[in-house]
Motif scaffolding. Structure first.
Motif, short mmCIF file in Angstrom:
data_model
loop_
_atom_site.label_atom_id
_atom_site.label_comp_id
_atom_site.label_asym_id
_atom_site.label_seq_id
_atom_site.Cartn_x
_atom_site.Cartn_y
_atom_site.Cartn_z
N ALA A 41 0.81 -1.23 0.00
CA ALA A 41 0.00 0.00 0.00
C ALA A 41 0.84 1.26 0.00
O ALA A 41 0.32 2.36 -0.23
N VAL A 44 1.28 4.95 4.47
CA VAL A 44 -0.11 5.05 4.95
C VAL A 44 -0.11 5.87 6.23
O VAL A 44 0.63 5.58 7.17
N THR A 97 -3.51 6.58 1.18
CA THR A 97 -4.40 6.01 2.19
C THR A 97 -4.19 6.71 3.53
O THR A 97 -3.06 6.84 3.99
N ALA A 117 -5.91 10.84 -1.32
CA ALA A 117 -6.05 9.70 -0.40
C ALA A 117 -7.49 9.19 -0.34
O ALA A 117 -8.44 9.94 -0.42
N ARG A 118 -7.58 7.88 -0.17
CA ARG A 118 -8.83 7.29 0.28
C ARG A 118 -8.76 7.25 1.81
O ARG A 118 -7.68 7.22 2.40
N ILE A 120 -9.79 5.16 5.07
CA ILE A 120 -10.30 3.94 5.69
C ILE A 120 -10.86 4.33 7.05
O ILE A 120 -10.15 4.82 7.93
N ASP A 156 -13.48 4.48 2.35
CA ASP A 156 -13.29 3.04 2.16
C ASP A 156 -13.69 2.39 3.49
O ASP A 156 -12.88 2.29 4.40
#
Length: 277
Positions: A41, A44, A97, A117-118, A120, A156
């Motif tokens: 990934a 993060v 992320t 960015a997504r 989470i 997400d």
């Protein structure tokens, strides 16, 4: 995989407010956020800590200004998220992320810096946020203006992730990257949808337990603060069962890290010689 935490700011509080039976002496608390260098990934972020957007940003509403005036966070310029990223040769656009452990200001104030960015996060908590009135959200310390306008389109949600079963005293949760390296563990009590991060594949399993308690001493010595600290909790009755789970994890040989505990850990930037890569 490398794990680094930095201290975005200091916040002072009387010890007895965060430790049952404590003194009136002031305790200087950290406001951590994390950076994980994941093999697949990439870099993060874990939350963003406090940033100037929460304390002096033009978009701040009246209640967020009052919040800052009451808590008086002291920003730690050297370990703000952008200087720390530069230290590792990264820019905000390199972050694809951001893990958002919960929606309090000291965890989300810098989200708007990360346009690629997504996020989470708990989609259940986000649904509750949208269903609540502005007054209800403020009651639980959630400020609308700190979310990027397109937060929902980049969300997400945890509900889409595969489950991981608990084993012995290692808690279960959901697998964030599909490889068992980072497990989101539900930590009810402090905030709606709060989850911690379990790193079970390292030599001594680490559970970043965010804001279950402010001090490790409160956790390990069963000195959970009571009133008035419980006034800000989403579910005060859940705090002790969650704390008991963390004590079992500690007893089994795991390590627990909290967002606000003042003691340096081996993962903190100031005491760490970890490098990206």
């Amino acid at each position: 995989m490398k794990i680094v935490f930095a201290n975005s700011a200091w916040v002072s509080a009387a010890e007895r407010l965060i430790l049952r039976g404590g003194s009136w002496q002031s305790v200087r608390l950290r406001v951590r956020y994390g950076l994980i260098f994941h093999p697949a990934a990439g870099p993060v972020l874990v939350d963003t800590g406090y940033t100037p957007e929460a304390l002096s940003g033009e978009r701040r509403g009246r209640m967020l200004r009052l919040y800052g005036a009451l808590l008086k966070p002291e920003l730690n310029a050297a370990e703000q998220v952008l200087p720390v990223l530069r230290r590792f040769g990264l820019s905000p656009d390199d972050i694809s992320t951001v893990i958002v452990t919960h929606f309090h200001a000291d965890h989300i104030s810098g989200l708007s810096l990360f346009r690629n960015a997504r996020f989470i996060a708990s989609d259940a908590a986000w649904a509750h946020f949208k269903a609540h009135t502005p007054r209800q959200n403020l009651r639980h310390g959630v400020f609308t203006e700190l979310f990027p306008p397109d937060f929902e389109t980049r969300l997400d949600g945890l509900s889409s992730k595969p489950d991981v079963e608990a084993r012995d005293d290692i808690p279960g949760g959901v697998d964030l990257f599909g490889d068992g390296s980072v497990i989101a563990v539900d930590l009810p009590g402090h905030a709606d949808g709060q989850f911690g991060l379990l790193f079970a594949g390292i030599e001594r399993p680490l559970l970043y337990a965010v804001d279950v308690q402010w001090l490790l001493k409160a956790l390990s010595e069963c000195r959970t603060p009571g009133f008035p600290a419980t006034l800000i909790a989403e579910d005060a009755e859940a705090i002790e069962p969650t704390s008991a789970m963390l004590r079992r994890f500690l007893a089994a040989g795991g390590e627990v890290m909290l967002c606000h505990d003042p003691a340096l850990t081996t993962y903190d930037l100031a005491s760490s010689d970890l490098e990206a890569g």
